[in-house]
Structures are given as C-alpha cells and as structure tokens.
Design an enzyme around this catalytic site. Sequence first.
Site, PDB file in Angstrom:
ATOM      1  N   GLU A 111       0.826  -1.208   0.000  1.00  0.00           N
ATOM      2  CA  GLU A 111       0.000   0.000   0.000  1.00  0.00           C
ATOM      3  C   GLU A 111       0.859   1.256   0.000  1.00  0.00           C
ATOM      4  O   GLU A 111       0.537   2.235  -0.667  1.00  0.00           O
ATOM      5  CB  GLU A 111      -0.965  -0.001   1.189  1.00  0.00           C
ATOM      6  N   ASP A 136      -8.919  -1.272   5.669  1.00  0.00           N
ATOM      7  CA  ASP A 136      -8.164  -1.877   6.768  1.00  0.00           C
ATOM      8  C   ASP A 136      -6.694  -2.111   6.409  1.00  0.00           C
ATOM      9  O   ASP A 136      -5.865  -2.326   7.283  1.00  0.00           O
ATOM     10  CB  ASP A 136      -8.808  -3.228   7.124  1.00  0.00           C
ATOM     11  N   HIS A 190     -11.583  -6.384   7.769  1.00  0.00           N
ATOM     12  CA  HIS A 190     -12.269  -6.058   6.508  1.00  0.00           C
ATOM     13  C   HIS A 190     -13.516  -5.227   6.765  1.00  0.00           C
ATOM     14  O   HIS A 190     -14.464  -5.267   6.009  1.00  0.00           O
ATOM     15  CB  HIS A 190     -12.674  -7.327   5.751  1.00  0.00           C
TER      16      HIS A 190
END
Lengths: 349, 423
Positions: A72, A97, A141
């Site tokens: 990410e 998340d 999630h």
Amino acid sequence: MDGARDIKMNSKTKSMSMIESIRDAHDVMMGRDDNVVVFGEDAGFFGGVFRCTEGLQQKYGKHRAFDAPISESGIVGAAVGMAAYGLKPCVEIQFADYMYPAYDQIVSEAARLRHRSNGEFTCPLVVRMPVGGGIFGGQTHSQSVEALFTHVVGVKTVMPSNPYDAKGLLIAAIEDPDPVIFLEPKRIYNGPFDGHYERPVVPWSKHEKGMVPEGYYAIPLGKAAIAREGREVTVLTYGTMVHVALAAAEETGIDAEVIDLRTLVPLDLEAIEASVKKTGRCVIIHEATRTSGFGAELSALVQESCFYHLEAPVLRVTGYDTPYPHAQEWDYFPGPARVGEALTKIMEN
Amino acid sequence: MGRENSDMQQATDKDYPPLNLHVPEPKTRPGDKPDFSHIKISPVGAVAKPEHDVSAQDIKDLAFEMVRVMDEHGKPQGEWALELDEEILRKALRAMMRIRAFDKRMMRAQRQGKSSFYMQALGEEAIAVGQQLVLQKGDMNFPTYRQQGLLFAQDFPVMDMMVQIYSNDKDNLGGRQLPVLYSFKQAGHFTISGNLATQYIQAVGWAMASAIKGDRKIATGWIGDGSTAENDFHSGMVFAGVYRAPVILNLVNNQWAISSFQGIAGGEVSTFASRGLGYGIPSLRVDGNDFLAVYAASQWAAERARRNLGPTFIEWVTYRASAHSTSDDPSKYRPKDDWEHWPLGDPIERLKQHMILRGFWSEERHIQAQAEYEDEMRVTAEKAESYGTLHAPKTKRSPAEMFENVFADMPPHLRRQRQEMGV
C-alpha cells in the site's frame, strides 16, 4: 439531482449498482483524459476484488490500468510521484483496513506537496478504498477510517451513499486538483442496506438512486444532500448509515431530516446549520468507533453554530470503541433499532 | 486445544548455552584510534565495466566490490576510466568547491542565529555533482537534504538557496519549510520531505509515469544508509524492479545516520549494494569520493534508464565528515579525527590531484579559487541577509499566507479559521 452539474436534460439513464457506477466513472474519466491511470492489488486484469475496475485494462491497455504489488505504501507512494509528474492516478486500496502502510505517504507527502512547495508541485490523486462492515469481514475487513483522514490537513474525504452520487463524486474527485480519499461503503455496493440484515437483500435496481446518467456528470465536493426532508430532528450521517437513518425515521414515525454529508472535508456546514436551526435537534450517526470519531467534530460544529437553536443535547449513535467483531457483527453495527432509540430519546426533550 | 504435547521438553543449559542478542556496535567510539579496516575496498581499476543490458545476476560481484577509477596519484585506471573533457572537470571541481564554501558560510550564519538549521555535505560533494552532470533538462531528482550538489552542478543561483535558508521575503517557499528542504521544479529538484525514504518510491512513480507517457525523461531517487531500513526503500525497489522504471536509485552510504552507524541499518552483514540483487536490479558499489568513478557509474546508469533497460541501484561509499546537522555533535559518538583517516580521502583533493596531473590545474589556482568562492558566498550571503533573516525579517510575513496552498481553492473552514485569526 441537487448539486449535479453538466447533466444534459435528455441524458439517458441506466440502472447501475454502486460497483457499476464506480466502474463507469473510471471509464468516463479514462476516456476523457489520457492522464488518468488506475492501479491497485488485483485491479488490472481481474478488475479488483469488488470488480470496480473490471474491463478497464482490456479497454485502455495495461499502461493505464494495471496490477500492483501488495504494497500500500508503494501504491500510494508511486501515485504521488506520478501525480507530481502530471498524471492523475486513481488507485485502489483493496480494503481500508490495509491502508495503514500508506498513511505516511498520504499524510506527510500527498497532503502536503502543494503547501510545502508553495504550489510548485501538486498531487492530484484519488485513493479509493472500501470501508465499513456488515459483510462478516471481521476486524480486518470492516473498519471505517474516515476520521483518520478528516484530521489530516490537505486531503479531501468523500463517502457516497448510492450509485448516482458515487459516480458523480468520483468524477469530481478525479478532476480535483488535490488528493481525495474516496471511501466506498462496501455493504451498499450491491444494494441499499438499511440495517435489517434479517430481511432479503434489495438490489440498486429497485432504488431511484440506482438510476445513473450515462456519460459525464460531476457532483461538486463539499455539498451535502438532503436524503429526507423533515421538521423534527436533523440526522447528520453518510455512507451506509444514510439508509439506516431513513429506515429508523420511517419506523419511529419521527419526522427526521436526514442529511447525507457526502463529503466530510470540505464539509457543507451551511446545509448542516440550516437544517439544525430549523429542527432544533441533532442526531449524528456513523459506523466508525466513537471516541474522536467524525461525529465528535460534527457535534462540536453544531454546538458552536447552532447552540441557541438546540432544544436537546446532540446525540451520537456510532460503532463501539472495540475492534469490529466477527460473530457479534449485528450487535456492533448501529442498526435501525439503536438509531430509532436515539431519535425517540431526543424527541423526549 | 491448549493441551501440551507430552513429547515436548524445554531446552536446558546442558543442550545449548543461553541465547544472546546481537546489537551492532561501531569499531570505534570517541577516544579510540580511527579504524576503517571493515570497509572493503577493491584495488583501483580492478572492477570490470559491464554492457548496459546486463542482468543483475550477471554482475553480482559489482555489488560487493568497489568501482574505483583514480589511483593514489590521481591517474585513471581500468575499464570505468573515461577521458573526461577539461570543461566537465572544471565544472565539477568548481561546483564541489562552491558547495564547501557555501556550507561553511551557511553554518556560520546558523551559529550567528540567522537561520534555525543547516546541513552540510562535507566529504560527499562528488556524488550529487557527478550524477547531475550526466542528467538532462526535464529529468527529475528526488533528493534528500544532503544533495545540494544537484543544484550547484547546474550553476543554480546560490542566492535562491540562501533566501530559503533565511526564510526571508525572497524565499520561494514563503517561509513554509525548514532550511535546505528546497523545492526548485525548473531545476528538476523535487520538494524535499523531512520524512526519510518516502521520496524513493515517489521517484520510481515519477519514472513510471514518464514510461507510461512514452516520454524520454528519467528520475533519480536518493536515500541514506540509515533510512534503507524504512519500508519505503523496499517499496521503491520492488516497484522499480517489477515495472523496470527508468530511474537511478542512489544510496549514499556515508557511514552514519545521526549517532547510529551503518551497522544499525544492516551494513554489518552485507553491502548495501547487495540488497539490489534480490529485486533483480543491477547494483553497483562505487567509491563516492572518486569523481571519475561517480561520473562513469552515473553515466552507465543513466544510459540504462534512457535505453529503457530499467533501474540501476548504486551504493556510493563515502563518509559524512560533518555533523548530521547543526543539532548534533559527532565528537560525542565517534572519534574526532575519524575523517582524516577515512581511506577514500577527500573528493575535492582527489579531483584536484587528477586535474593537476592532466595539466590544467595547480595548487596556486586551487587556493585562488577557494578564496574566490568563499568571497562570493560572503558577498551573496550579505546580500541575502539584506532581505531579512528568520528572526530579523525585513517585513513581517503575513500569517494569512499559511492558509494559502493547503488546497488549490481555499475551502470554507480554512477561510473561517483565517478570519478568526483576524487576517
């Protein structure tokens, strides 16, 4: 159709889910602007785990829609460099998340390039991520991360509640000259969910906001929508909770005015003030945890700007300050019963 | 669940000695005799120069050896030796000497309270200068705070740098940034972040964008030995390797983070250059104080990027002769006379020696040039100070300016806050 611009009077509409309208927004913008590029984990060939970017690689080529490594910080960091170059990256974080490794790139870099370089470098990028629970995703999630972004200077934070808004807001986000965090409530990807998990699923094709104009239109960032007009109490909310609030109003028979904020930063304070001054009462609803949640900011703003119009203390209905539980999902989720209790309680004052 | 496996037994002293955590420690500390025997140095000219389209695997040894060109007399040796024009060498020496004069003047200004902060490049001037000289207009550097050489090598006006350091009326950043965290887009100098390593992956992203657009520009990323431990280093390397981005990934190993030595970042167990191999990126370890080696390696890497052959990772071995910044005292954590014993010497002295050998420089001219540059910096600093300094501004900067450029268009909440401030 409040706030929308550039919709031709006779433009054709099509029934779309939120996934389809988000995909359509990408398609429209990639068609209009060669500088729009899309990437993320599984976002290329496969089109994303929620299929929001499906078909884009096939249509626009793998230079403009491609798979990214599971990184990410890398996805957002590379997007910052691309944005500084002059592209308009619209990247996907698979679940909000998983956003945390990218937080430094968003907070310290994307959000501040313009300011620290005094306007020499800018960072027009969109970071999309699915948020919220209601899908039995457990604690990794299901999180709602909006307050982690609204507290950050230099980014805009958007959360749509329906396919029509999602497309118009995403187009505006891609066109925006600054970084935009685009939060997609995954529980309403396929239909408006009002918190009644025990009832059959309703698809967007049965909802008026599931009728989406084809082609280009933008909904300006910073403009709230009135999801339901009412006189007794103002409900400030966004995302999935808009539908929960509407259900609670119907079920309690309380004439609530439900404001769908749509954009949290910049916030449509004018719309909030006008409504609260009219009703004299305010309930704030979000799925995110309570302490230092965006509801705290809303509550403070209402108190600062509408104190002498208030008939009762401002109430908050939120997720609890615990990790999102798996088996106890529906105890955690602020459903219509809890929202209804708050509406009833505030009317007692 | 929860039941102990009856066959399992705890290890005892009879089986193994107790475990012991390894915490790396530099060879020398204050009061010790400098010792650099752990720095592996290849003989001058010993390392082969590969073709541009080589794979990482084919040149593994280059990540462990050291590309060196100039011998102890300043004479170029080996395959990496280039016959550089007198003009380039003059330009390089001038840039390096001007950096040193600039640093000296700006250190002094900070000590006099005219700025809040300063960082020198003492001892590592050759690296940024050498690299910039192989770049072209339109390329973009993503520097750390110690690459002022990227600007000096293009003869960038020192006045523009000084007014930023003084945060005065002429500062192009309007007093927003800490001194030396420059942003000069026209000079291919990306806005420097104070957060380390974040810009490594951004350089890769910028280079990817150039490739996406079918452009001809390349990027350079910069990082220090200490911050290779950050996750953004890894992200940058992964993305560069995966997408074969046209980028030069520089790692300046100047042996010290602030007070922690490069061993704390992993430099004790392998060379930093060797990390590039796992990402499939051709990786070089180069004598960063040898201008001819810096130029040759940079040129090789830039050529690879421009021919679409992908990234190159270069560990520049050098020594941070100065303090980390004006906020630390190196005599508290390493021997005072360390630099005098640094085996790769002083980059300015070494280039000077080479130019004297080539016959177009002399000790006398060197001394003259040094005096000239120190004079230039003194005069320019005085002029820069006439526009104000941090604590003695010429005109008080309007506090309203802090609200500008947060966003392209000022949103209502910022407008309200500005109004509350009464400006």
